[in-house]
Design an enzyme around this catalytic site. Structure first.
Site, PDB file in Angstrom:
ATOM      1  N   LYS A 128       0.842  -1.202   0.000  1.00 20.78           N
ATOM      2  CA  LYS A 128       0.000   0.000   0.000  1.00 20.78           C
ATOM      3  C   LYS A 128       0.874   1.246   0.000  1.00 20.78           C
ATOM      4  O   LYS A 128       0.614   2.207  -0.724  1.00 20.78           O
ATOM      5  CB  LYS A 128      -0.937  -0.011   1.222  1.00 20.78           C
ATOM      6  CG  LYS A 128      -2.051  -1.040   1.105  1.00 20.78           C
ATOM      7  CD  LYS A 128      -2.808  -1.274   2.401  1.00 20.78           C
ATOM      8  CE  LYS A 128      -3.806  -2.420   2.211  1.00 20.78           C
ATOM      9  NZ  LYS A 128      -4.524  -2.816   3.428  1.00 20.78           N
TER      10      LYS A 128
ATOM     11  N   GLN B 231      -4.772  -1.395   9.442  1.00 21.63           N
ATOM     12  CA  GLN B 231      -4.682  -2.754   8.889  1.00 21.63           C
ATOM     13  C   GLN B 231      -5.295  -3.752   9.876  1.00 21.63           C
ATOM     14  O   GLN B 231      -4.994  -3.732  11.072  1.00 21.63           O
ATOM     15  CB  GLN B 231      -3.216  -3.094   8.599  1.00 21.63           C
ATOM     16  CG  GLN B 231      -3.002  -4.416   7.889  1.00 21.63           C
ATOM     17  CD  GLN B 231      -3.578  -4.456   6.465  1.00 21.63           C
ATOM     18  OE1 GLN B 231      -3.638  -3.449   5.782  1.00 21.63           O
ATOM     19  NE2 GLN B 231      -4.004  -5.621   6.036  1.00 21.63           N
TER      20      GLN B 231
ATOM     21  N   ASP C  57     -11.291   2.684   3.715  1.00 17.90           N
ATOM     22  CA  ASP C  57     -11.559   1.240   3.701  1.00 17.90           C
ATOM     23  C   ASP C  57     -13.063   0.968   3.557  1.00 17.90           C
ATOM     24  O   ASP C  57     -13.454  -0.153   3.221  1.00 17.90           O
ATOM     25  CB  ASP C  57     -11.106   0.628   5.040  1.00 17.90           C
ATOM     26  CG  ASP C  57      -9.867  -0.239   4.909  1.00 17.90           C
ATOM     27  OD1 ASP C  57      -9.641  -0.780   3.818  1.00 17.90           O
ATOM     28  OD2 ASP C  57      -9.145  -0.363   5.917  1.00 17.90           O
TER      29      ASP C  57
END
Ligand code: GUN
Length: 282
Positions: A53, A97, A120
């Site tokens: 990422k 994460q 997200d």
């Protein structure tokens, strides 16, 4: 033989478009999209995802900050960091994460993120918006699957789509997005009876199970489209939930693992972050 749906190639194409938009954006407004990624602990798979990422964000011309926190980081420390990032005008997207260590309440953490920075798409506000069909952030993996289906001109209207898996990250939002595309959707899970018979009726199968090569050719109707969201490690090698070698002989389209859905997920994260930046006036 099935047509291979090349997620890597499609992702690279979208990524180039994002990088162009970032350049234009910088010229017009003097700023670039900013993303903050938080990793707690040392899970090797998570560490790899976070590095990918970071790399892609930099390649797209983003301002990127990665916070690598120790496994024993307290929930309150994490919440303080999120609060700080919520107020940081250089940061437009915040990603924590998952999974988090057991002593941290994941939902508390997700809910602490400003929904406008929740790239997200995991915050209940964004999940709610997705469910009622109003613009918000869409979770990156199912969003990437939809983009891939669009790229290969797979018509979803009236088609029977079977989603295997009901996670908040993939299965549930995937089913919602397919429904939004006017497919008839069945969600299967670990308690589903006769999974094979249900899959065999599907025009589109989306496997997000977490069991290596579980979906073999005898689950698939000839000519069906098969999307493999699985990311399993077997003897150090990455493999999907679909038994590629047998299924490619009956499906019309299939995604490989790696280089299928995975690259699309990270690219849609960049896409959401660019959008978050465009949504803001400062
Ligand atoms: N862990 C596995 N997939 C994801 C994802 O899409 N986002 C985050 N934040 N964590 C994940």
């Amino acid at each position: 033989m099935a047509i291979l749906m090349d997620g890597k190639a499609v992702a690279t194409k979208i990524q180039a478009k994002i990088a162009d938009r970032v350049k234009e954006h910088k010229k017009a407004f003097g700023r670039v999209p900013g993303i903050a990624v938080i990793l707690v602990g040392e899970d090797p798979a998570s560490a790899t995802y976070v590095s990918s990422k970071e790399k892609l964000a930099v390649e797209a011309g983003f301002y990127s900050k990665v916070y690598r926190l120790e496994a024993n980081t307290t929930e309150s420390h994490l919440l303080e960091l999120i609060d700080e990032l919520n107020g940081d005008t250089k940061i437009h997207g915040i990603l924590v994460q998952l999974p988090l260590p057991k002593h941290i309440d994941t939902m508390n953490v997700i809910m602490a993120i400003d929904p406008k920075k929740d790239v997200d798409g995991f915050h209940p506000v964004n999940i709610g918006l997705l469910n009622i069909g109003v613009k918000g952030f869409i979770p990156c993996t199912p969003y990437g699957v939809i983009k891939l289906l669009e790229e290969y001109e797979i018509d979803l209207v009236g088609k029977h789509a079977v989603v295997i898996g009901r996670s908040n990250i993939v299965g549930k939002p995937m089913a919602t997005l397919l429904l939004r595309k006017n497919a008839t959707v069945t969600t299967c899970h670990s308690n589903t009876k006769d999974l094979q018979a249900i899959c065999k009726q599907a025009d589109i199968v989306i496997a997000a199970i977490g069991k290596p090569k579980m979906i073999t050719a005898d689950f698939i109707k000839p000519g069906a489209v098969v999307i493999d969201v699985g990311m399993n490690r077997v003897d150090g090698k990455l493999c999907g939930d679909v038994d590629f070698d047998s299924v490619e002989k009956v499906a019309s389209h299939i995604t490989p693992v790696p280089k299928g859905v995975g690259p699309m997920t990270i690219t849609m994260l960049m896409y959401n972050t660019l959008q978050a930046s465009l949504n803001r006036l400062y």
